[in-house]
Scaffold this motif. Structure first.
Motif, mmCIF file in Angstrom:
data_model
loop_
_atom_site.group_PDB
_atom_site.id
_atom_site.type_symbol
_atom_site.label_atom_id
_atom_site.label_comp_id
_atom_site.label_asym_id
_atom_site.label_seq_id
_atom_site.Cartn_x
_atom_site.Cartn_y
_atom_site.Cartn_z
ATOM 1 N N GLY A 109 -109.089 19.021 25.064
ATOM 2 C CA GLY A 109 -109.707 20.027 25.930
ATOM 3 C C GLY A 109 -111.190 20.210 25.704
ATOM 4 O O GLY A 109 -111.887 20.782 26.553
ATOM 5 N N ALA A 110 -111.705 19.703 24.576
ATOM 6 C CA ALA A 110 -113.131 19.858 24.287
ATOM 7 C C ALA A 110 -113.965 18.938 25.164
ATOM 8 O O ALA A 110 -113.521 17.852 25.554
ATOM 9 C CB ALA A 110 -113.407 19.559 22.823
ATOM 10 N N ASN A 111 -115.166 19.378 25.486
ATOM 11 C CA ASN A 111 -116.101 18.555 26.245
ATOM 12 C C ASN A 111 -117.008 17.791 25.290
ATOM 13 O O ASN A 111 -117.422 18.323 24.259
ATOM 14 C CB ASN A 111 -116.946 19.427 27.184
ATOM 15 C CG ASN A 111 -116.120 20.058 28.285
ATOM 16 O OD1 ASN A 111 -115.292 19.384 28.900
ATOM 17 N ND2 ASN A 111 -116.321 21.341 28.530
ATOM 18 N N LEU A 112 -117.321 16.543 25.642
ATOM 19 C CA LEU A 112 -118.162 15.705 24.792
ATOM 20 C C LEU A 112 -119.626 15.818 25.188
ATOM 21 O O LEU A 112 -119.948 16.136 26.340
ATOM 22 C CB LEU A 112 -117.713 14.249 24.901
ATOM 23 C CG LEU A 112 -116.288 13.940 24.432
ATOM 24 C CD1 LEU A 112 -115.991 12.460 24.617
ATOM 25 C CD2 LEU A 112 -116.104 14.340 22.984
ATOM 26 N N PRO A 113 -120.529 15.539 24.253
ATOM 27 C CA PRO A 113 -121.968 15.558 24.563
ATOM 28 C C PRO A 113 -122.340 14.500 25.598
ATOM 29 O O PRO A 113 -121.535 13.615 25.934
ATOM 30 C CB PRO A 113 -122.619 15.252 23.210
ATOM 31 C CG PRO A 113 -121.578 15.542 22.193
ATOM 32 C CD PRO A 113 -120.268 15.243 22.847
ATOM 33 N N SER A 114 -123.563 14.561 26.062
ATOM 34 C CA SER A 114 -124.060 13.559 27.008
ATOM 35 C C SER A 114 -124.225 12.220 26.311
ATOM 36 O O SER A 114 -124.223 12.133 25.080
ATOM 37 C CB SER A 114 -125.411 14.003 27.565
ATOM 38 O OG SER A 114 -126.386 14.025 26.522
ATOM 39 N N GLU A 115 -124.392 11.166 27.107
ATOM 40 C CA GLU A 115 -124.619 9.839 26.537
ATOM 41 C C GLU A 115 -125.883 9.832 25.681
ATOM 42 O O GLU A 115 -125.916 9.242 24.606
ATOM 43 C CB GLU A 115 -124.739 8.806 27.660
ATOM 44 C CG GLU A 115 -123.441 8.595 28.426
ATOM 45 C CD GLU A 115 -123.613 7.629 29.585
ATOM 46 O OE1 GLU A 115 -124.502 6.760 29.501
ATOM 47 O OE2 GLU A 115 -122.856 7.740 30.570
ATOM 48 N N THR A 116 -126.916 10.521 26.164
ATOM 49 C CA THR A 116 -128.155 10.604 25.391
ATOM 50 C C THR A 116 -127.927 11.333 24.071
ATOM 51 O O THR A 116 -128.458 10.946 23.027
ATOM 52 C CB THR A 116 -129.242 11.329 26.197
ATOM 53 O OG1 THR A 116 -129.483 10.622 27.416
ATOM 54 C CG2 THR A 116 -130.540 11.424 25.408
ATOM 55 N N GLY A 117 -127.106 12.396 24.118
ATOM 56 C CA GLY A 117 -126.813 13.143 22.907
ATOM 57 C C GLY A 117 -126.114 12.299 21.859
ATOM 58 O O GLY A 117 -126.460 12.337 20.677
ATOM 59 N N PHE A 118 -125.126 11.502 22.294
ATOM 60 C CA PHE A 118 -124.441 10.600 21.374
ATOM 61 C C PHE A 118 -125.412 9.557 20.812
ATOM 62 O O PHE A 118 -125.391 9.237 19.621
ATOM 63 C CB PHE A 118 -123.287 9.888 22.085
ATOM 64 C CG PHE A 118 -121.979 10.618 21.995
ATOM 65 C CD1 PHE A 118 -121.507 11.088 20.780
ATOM 66 C CD2 PHE A 118 -121.207 10.826 23.127
ATOM 67 C CE1 PHE A 118 -120.284 11.754 20.687
ATOM 68 C CE2 PHE A 118 -119.989 11.486 23.050
ATOM 69 C CZ PHE A 118 -119.526 11.958 21.836
ATOM 70 N N ALA A 119 -126.251 9.004 21.690
ATOM 71 C CA ALA A 119 -127.183 7.956 21.255
ATOM 72 C C ALA A 119 -128.145 8.482 20.199
ATOM 73 O O ALA A 119 -128.426 7.811 19.199
ATOM 74 C CB ALA A 119 -127.946 7.420 22.462
ATOM 75 N N GLU A 120 -128.669 9.696 20.397
ATOM 76 C CA GLU A 120 -129.613 10.265 19.442
ATOM 77 C C GLU A 120 -128.918 10.649 18.137
ATOM 78 O O GLU A 120 -129.482 10.473 17.051
ATOM 79 C CB GLU A 120 -130.285 11.496 20.063
ATOM 80 C CG GLU A 120 -131.229 11.149 21.218
ATOM 81 C CD GLU A 120 -131.818 12.383 21.871
ATOM 82 O OE1 GLU A 120 -131.356 13.514 21.540
ATOM 83 O OE2 GLU A 120 -132.730 12.238 22.710
ATOM 84 N N ARG A 121 -127.710 11.157 18.239
ATOM 85 C CA ARG A 121 -126.995 11.597 17.049
ATOM 86 C C ARG A 121 -126.693 10.435 16.119
ATOM 87 O O ARG A 121 -126.798 10.562 14.896
ATOM 88 C CB ARG A 121 -125.687 12.291 17.455
ATOM 89 C CG ARG A 121 -124.823 12.724 16.276
ATOM 90 C CD ARG A 121 -123.580 13.452 16.728
ATOM 91 N NE ARG A 121 -123.907 14.653 17.478
ATOM 92 C CZ ARG A 121 -122.994 15.482 17.998
ATOM 93 N NH1 ARG A 121 -121.716 15.214 17.843
ATOM 94 N NH2 ARG A 121 -123.364 16.558 18.654
#
Length: 301
Positions: free
Chosen positions: A25-37
């Motif tokens: 049910g949780a929402n995932l970060p944006s693609e940019t957010g994953f890339a930066e993390r």
């Protein structure tokens, strides 16, 4: 993105850990957010999302990405698959030294190591040159390499420097906002440590790789090239246990997992004083473990 790529597989495992922490049910970060993390390209992020979707782990439509279920252990890539060629040379070298119980003065020849490791001579040479800066191996002029002893004094010096860097880095982590990428990734490691604890007899060998990431998340916040370089050698020595007595490895890894979970628990509770105290206790425990477990060449009879 080739599915055999070590960066993809390592990042995919981290994505699975994120899903396990977030829950259905949780929402995932944006693609940019994953890339930066995770310091990866958006192309790699999209490849990860595609695999997550194909495995029925997430629902992905445009910017909407929702967790459908928690991953199972069998869905993680094994540790060996997530290692880069350079990391594999490092691992094979340390296993060669430990497994062969090599004594100081042992001759190391690049061509022989390359054949044994299944690696190119240039990859072996690059590793040996980098490793030699810390005095554990030495190049003879126009000849072979010589293995030098790993003494108790060397270990104490090494740990003193490690401690200074890590305490500064952990302070930087605690100064981050609770929702920052570094803090989020750090606390999201809890299920991975718990998985090892729950299946310690078969999973304890997964610990070194996870422990390395646990300590690198705070260090990455400092963005210090000298610290990064130093910790490449620290990881090799502490995780592949140079001249290490392997008998108690499972117990050591169990204790360290518990210490890591205690640190994460304090951070989640917002108790920075307790988190710092537990982190200092963890470093003190690591120092004791190192000094008690290594077979010292210069130890008295």
């Amino acid at each position: 993105m080739p599915r055999s790529n070590a960066v993809f597989k390592e990042s995919y495992n981290r994505a699975l850990a994120h899903l396990e922490q977030a829950g259905p049910g949780a929402n995932l970060p944006s693609e940019t957010g994953f890339a930066e993390r995770w310091g990866i390209s958006r192309t790699t992020v999209r490849a990860i999302l595609e695999r997550l979707q194909s495995q029925g782990l997430i629902e992905w439509e445009g910017r909407h990405k929702k967790v459908l279920r928690r991953p199972e252990r069998a869905e993680y890539f094994c540790e060996e698959e997530t290692r880069t060629p350079a990391e594999k040379v490092e691992q094979r070298f340390m296993e060669h030294v430990v497994g062969g119980d090599l004594a100081p003065g042992t001759v190391l020849r690049e061509s022989e190591l390359a054949r044994e490791f299944g690696a190119s001579p240039s990859a072996v040479r690059e590793f040996l040159i980098r490793f030699s800066r810390f005095g554990l191996i030495e190049k003879q002029p126009n000849r072979h390499w010589i293995l030098r002893g790993f003494t108790r004094d060397f270990a104490v010096e090494l740990f003193n420097v490690r401690e200074m860097f890590e305490l500064r880095a952990f302070e930087a982590l605690l100064a981050e906002p609770p929702a920052s990428p570094a803090r989020t990734e750090f606390v999201a490691m809890a299920p991975e440590f718990q998985r090892i604890l729950d299946d310690i007899e078969s999973a304890y060998l997964d610990f070194p790789r996870l422990d390395e990431r646990f300590h690198h998340i705070p260090l990455d916040l400092l963005g210090n090239r000298f610290i990064d370089d130093f910790f490449q050698v620290v990881s090799m020595i502490f995780h592949f246990h140079y001249r290490w007595n392997k008998a108690g490895e499972m117990d050591r890894n169990r204790d360290a997992c518990r210490e890591h979970l205690a640190i994460i628990s304090a951070i989640r509770a917002g108790d920075t004083d307790l988190a710092q105290a537990r982190f200092r206790e963890h470093l003190a425990s690591a120092r004791r473990t190192l000094l008690l477990s290594i077979q010292w060449d210069n130890a008295p009879d």
